[in-house]
Scaffold this motif. Structure first.
Motif, short mmCIF file in Angstrom:
data_model
loop_
_atom_site.label_atom_id
_atom_site.label_comp_id
_atom_site.label_asym_id
_atom_site.label_seq_id
_atom_site.Cartn_x
_atom_site.Cartn_y
_atom_site.Cartn_z
N PHE A 81 0.84 -1.19 0.00
CA PHE A 81 0.00 0.00 0.00
C PHE A 81 0.88 1.24 0.00
O PHE A 81 1.83 1.33 0.77
N GLY A 82 0.55 2.17 -0.88
CA GLY A 82 1.32 3.41 -1.01
C GLY A 82 0.59 4.59 -0.40
O GLY A 82 0.01 4.48 0.68
N VAL A 95 -1.85 1.23 -4.71
CA VAL A 95 -1.54 -0.13 -4.33
C VAL A 95 -0.63 -0.71 -5.42
O VAL A 95 -0.93 -0.58 -6.60
N THR A 96 0.46 -1.33 -5.02
CA THR A 96 1.32 -2.04 -5.96
C THR A 96 1.16 -3.52 -5.71
O THR A 96 1.27 -3.99 -4.57
N ILE A 97 0.87 -4.25 -6.79
CA ILE A 97 0.65 -5.69 -6.68
C ILE A 97 1.65 -6.41 -7.57
O ILE A 97 1.81 -6.06 -8.75
N HIS A 105 2.33 -4.22 -10.79
CA HIS A 105 1.23 -3.44 -11.35
C HIS A 105 0.86 -2.38 -10.33
O HIS A 105 0.64 -2.69 -9.15
N ALA A 106 0.79 -1.13 -10.79
CA ALA A 106 0.38 -0.03 -9.91
C ALA A 106 -1.09 0.27 -10.18
O ALA A 106 -1.51 0.44 -11.32
N ALA A 129 3.51 2.83 -13.02
CA ALA A 129 4.23 2.18 -11.92
C ALA A 129 5.30 3.09 -11.37
O ALA A 129 5.99 3.78 -12.14
N PRO A 130 5.48 3.11 -10.06
CA PRO A 130 6.57 3.89 -9.49
C PRO A 130 7.91 3.27 -9.86
O PRO A 130 7.98 2.07 -10.15
#
Length: 134
Positions: A81-82, A95-97, A105-106, A129-130
């Motif tokens: 979680f961002g 959220v990055t998964i 995946h962002a 994506a970051p």
């Protein structure tokens, strides 16, 4: 004078209450992800807003959309979680998964007040994506 003191106390308490409410957002998203992992689409559907529920009408339709359009959400490998931001009546959670193949995946979850956890998911969008370089 008593009115001014009460007003000041309410103003100071509002940011703390909002922060506490916003901290529940990852829990709501995480609960929906757990429901997807268990193929419990009926439970996953309960975390969706009335607008989303109206679009898909049934948990089965909702589950099919997630399996086909968001496979990384259906079977996440890892979840991070961002940041959160608030705009209008919504709070947005990044959220990055990591999926089963190791790709990242962002996503940005749009959250609205409501539901048993205090929030409902009103939409999910892919975002750039970051940079995760070491």
């Amino acid at each position: 004078m008593r009115f001014i003191g009460l007003s000041l106390a309410l103003l100071l308490a509002a940011p703390a209450a909002q922060a506490q409410e916003a901290s529940a957002i990852p829990e709501v998203i995480g609960s929906q992800l757990e429901a997807f992992e268990a193929d419990d689409f009926a439970r996953a559907f309960t975390f969706a807003s009335p607008m989303i529920q109206g679009m898909f009408r049934t948990p089965e339709n909702f589950g099919a959309m997630v399996r086909e359009g968001y496979p990384m959400v259906h079977r996440p490998g890892a979840v991070t979680f961002g940041t959160q931001r608030t705009e209008g009546g919504s709070t947005y959670q990044t959220v990055t998964i990591r999926d089963a193949e190791g790709r990242y995946h962002a996503l940005e979850y749009e959250m609205i007040p409501g539901g048993e956890g205090g929030w409902l998911i009103d939409g999910v969008s892919f975002i750039p994506a970051p940079d995760v370089s070491a």
